[in-house]
Design a protein around this motif. Structure first.
Motif, mmCIF file in Angstrom:
data_model
loop_
_atom_site.group_PDB
_atom_site.id
_atom_site.type_symbol
_atom_site.label_atom_id
_atom_site.label_comp_id
_atom_site.label_asym_id
_atom_site.label_seq_id
_atom_site.Cartn_x
_atom_site.Cartn_y
_atom_site.Cartn_z
ATOM 1 N N ASP A 114 0.869 -1.143 0.123
ATOM 2 C CA ASP A 114 0.072 0.031 0.076
ATOM 3 C C ASP A 114 0.827 1.245 0.175
ATOM 4 O OD1 ASP A 114 0.844 -0.048 2.526
ATOM 5 O OD2 ASP A 114 -0.812 -0.066 3.385
ATOM 6 N N ARG A 115 2.223 1.013 -0.520
ATOM 7 C CA ARG A 115 3.071 2.553 -0.202
ATOM 8 C C ARG A 115 3.955 1.905 -1.704
ATOM 9 N NH1 ARG A 115 3.992 -0.349 4.077
ATOM 10 N NH2 ARG A 115 2.993 1.262 5.383
ATOM 11 N N PRO A 116 4.902 2.941 -2.004
ATOM 12 C CA PRO A 116 5.481 2.779 -3.112
ATOM 13 C C PRO A 116 6.684 1.779 -2.761
ATOM 14 C CG PRO A 116 5.241 5.111 -3.092
ATOM 15 C CD PRO A 116 4.378 4.389 -1.736
ATOM 16 N N ALA A 117 7.309 0.844 -3.703
ATOM 17 C CA ALA A 117 8.370 0.159 -3.388
ATOM 18 C C ALA A 117 9.234 -0.161 -4.471
ATOM 19 C CB ALA A 117 7.880 -1.488 -3.275
ATOM 20 N N THR A 118 10.500 -0.004 -4.035
ATOM 21 C CA THR A 118 11.717 0.081 -5.270
ATOM 22 C C THR A 118 12.544 -1.299 -5.177
ATOM 23 O OG1 THR A 118 11.890 2.431 -4.616
ATOM 24 C CG2 THR A 118 13.834 1.160 -5.575
ATOM 25 N N GLY A 119 12.751 -1.798 -6.206
ATOM 26 C CA GLY A 119 13.585 -3.158 -6.445
ATOM 27 C C GLY A 119 14.571 -2.805 -7.616
ATOM 28 N N ILE A 120 15.405 -3.669 -7.490
ATOM 29 C CA ILE A 120 16.497 -3.840 -8.347
ATOM 30 C C ILE A 120 16.755 -5.056 -8.920
ATOM 31 C CG2 ILE A 120 18.440 -3.913 -6.718
ATOM 32 C CD1 ILE A 120 20.114 -2.182 -8.559
ATOM 33 N N SER A 121 16.561 -5.456 -9.965
ATOM 34 C CA SER A 121 16.959 -6.883 -10.603
ATOM 35 C C SER A 121 18.443 -7.124 -11.171
ATOM 36 C CB SER A 121 16.068 -7.103 -11.919
ATOM 37 O OG SER A 121 16.573 -6.288 -13.125
ATOM 38 N N GLU B 123 17.422 0.668 -10.311
ATOM 39 C CA GLU B 123 16.041 0.546 -9.459
ATOM 40 C C GLU B 123 14.901 1.057 -10.308
ATOM 41 O OE1 GLU B 123 17.315 2.969 -6.378
ATOM 42 O OE2 GLU B 123 18.464 1.637 -5.165
ATOM 43 N N GLN B 124 13.864 0.115 -9.868
ATOM 44 C CA GLN B 124 12.484 0.438 -10.439
ATOM 45 C C GLN B 124 11.679 0.811 -9.222
ATOM 46 O OE1 GLN B 124 11.692 -0.077 -13.806
ATOM 47 N NE2 GLN B 124 13.860 -0.872 -14.228
ATOM 48 N N THR B 125 10.860 1.729 -9.202
ATOM 49 C CA THR B 125 9.873 2.230 -8.206
ATOM 50 C C THR B 125 8.623 2.075 -8.820
ATOM 51 O OG1 THR B 125 11.401 3.701 -7.106
ATOM 52 C CG2 THR B 125 9.123 3.903 -6.525
ATOM 53 N N LEU B 126 7.748 1.202 -8.204
ATOM 54 C CA LEU B 126 6.317 1.048 -8.178
ATOM 55 C C LEU B 126 5.390 1.819 -7.558
ATOM 56 C CD1 LEU B 126 6.519 -2.767 -9.679
ATOM 57 C CD2 LEU B 126 6.777 -0.508 -11.076
ATOM 58 N N ALA B 127 4.464 2.274 -7.828
ATOM 59 C CA ALA B 127 3.379 2.873 -6.934
ATOM 60 C C ALA B 127 2.386 1.827 -6.292
ATOM 61 C CB ALA B 127 2.480 3.743 -7.608
ATOM 62 N N PRO B 128 1.784 1.983 -5.245
ATOM 63 C CA PRO B 128 0.938 1.130 -4.665
ATOM 64 C C PRO B 128 -0.156 0.266 -5.850
ATOM 65 C CG PRO B 128 1.036 2.961 -3.204
ATOM 66 C CD PRO B 128 1.747 3.193 -4.373
ATOM 67 N N GLY B 129 -0.011 -0.807 -5.974
ATOM 68 C CA GLY B 129 -0.910 -1.330 -7.137
ATOM 69 C C GLY B 129 -0.335 -1.456 -8.574
#
Length: 207
Positions: A108-115, A138-144
């Motif tokens: 329910d909050r932005p989350a950042t990942g790196i592959s 790094e990729q940041t996705l908004a909630p949902g």
């Protein structure tokens, strides 16, 4: 002790101290250089299943056909659903192909990942050429938010000539998303990544 001898000893001591500092700084420099040199070695040779980067596909594909499977993993701390959009593709060696992965932020909050990624069997790493992908950024996705992430690649026709690889018909591309760059580094997943000079990152597409 006369002045001349004292001056000579001081000069010698400064020379020895300077040499010791040079050795220390040299060892530190080598330790810092070892990682990028190893990374460069992996990118040039395909060692450890590190795909080759920045080379164009030949104009004429070969006849040898391989299957490329897509595998996806997600670090438990990253609240994403990450999966391949298709299980596999078939292509001729030397033929450029496109595959997609899909990621969705379940939090329910932005989350950042790196592959990070590699290919298996590791021996085919030097023949698998990545043209564009979403790795090591790094990729940041908004909630949902859900995005499609493309991977463009080709397989070197020389794979069919190498006695160590000519019997291989299936290559697996393994992607793992980590919560952060720090987590990826801590897990050792970036050991073969390096700066990837000349890479061309593919854009992600929001769904």
């Amino acid at each position: 002790m006369d002045e001349a001898r004292r001056a000579q000893m001081q000069k010698r001591n400064r020379r020895v101290a300077g040499g010791a500092f040079a050795v220390v700084f040299g060892m530190v420099g080598v330790s810092f250089a070892a990682v990028p040199l190893y990374d460069l070695f992996c990118r040039v040779t395909g060692f450890g299943g590190t795909p080759m980067i920045g080379q164009r596909a030949p104009e004429t594909p070969g006849e040898f056909v391989v299957t490329v499977r897509f595998n996806a993993n997600t670090q438990p701390q990253l609240p994403w659903r990450f999966e391949p959009a298709q299980p596999a593709v078939q292509l001729r060696v030397g033929e450029e192909a496109l595959g997609f992965y899909r990621a969705r932020n379940l939090a329910d909050r932005p989350a950042t990942g790196i592959s990070t990624y590699n290919v298996t069997p590791e021996v085919v790493g030097k023949y698998f050429h990545k043209v564009a992908c979403f790795c090591f950024e790094e990729q940041t996705l908004a909630p949902g938010q859900e995005v499609d992430m493309p991977l463009a690649f080709w397989v070197d026709p020389r794979i069919a000539e190498d006695p160590n690889t000519r019997g291989i018909r299936t290559i697996t591309v393994n992607y793992t998303f980590h919560r952060s760059l720090h987590d990826a580094e801590r897990s050792g997943a970036l050991a073969n990544a390096g700066p990837h000079v000349g890479r061309r990152e593919a854009p992600t597409t929001t769904r």
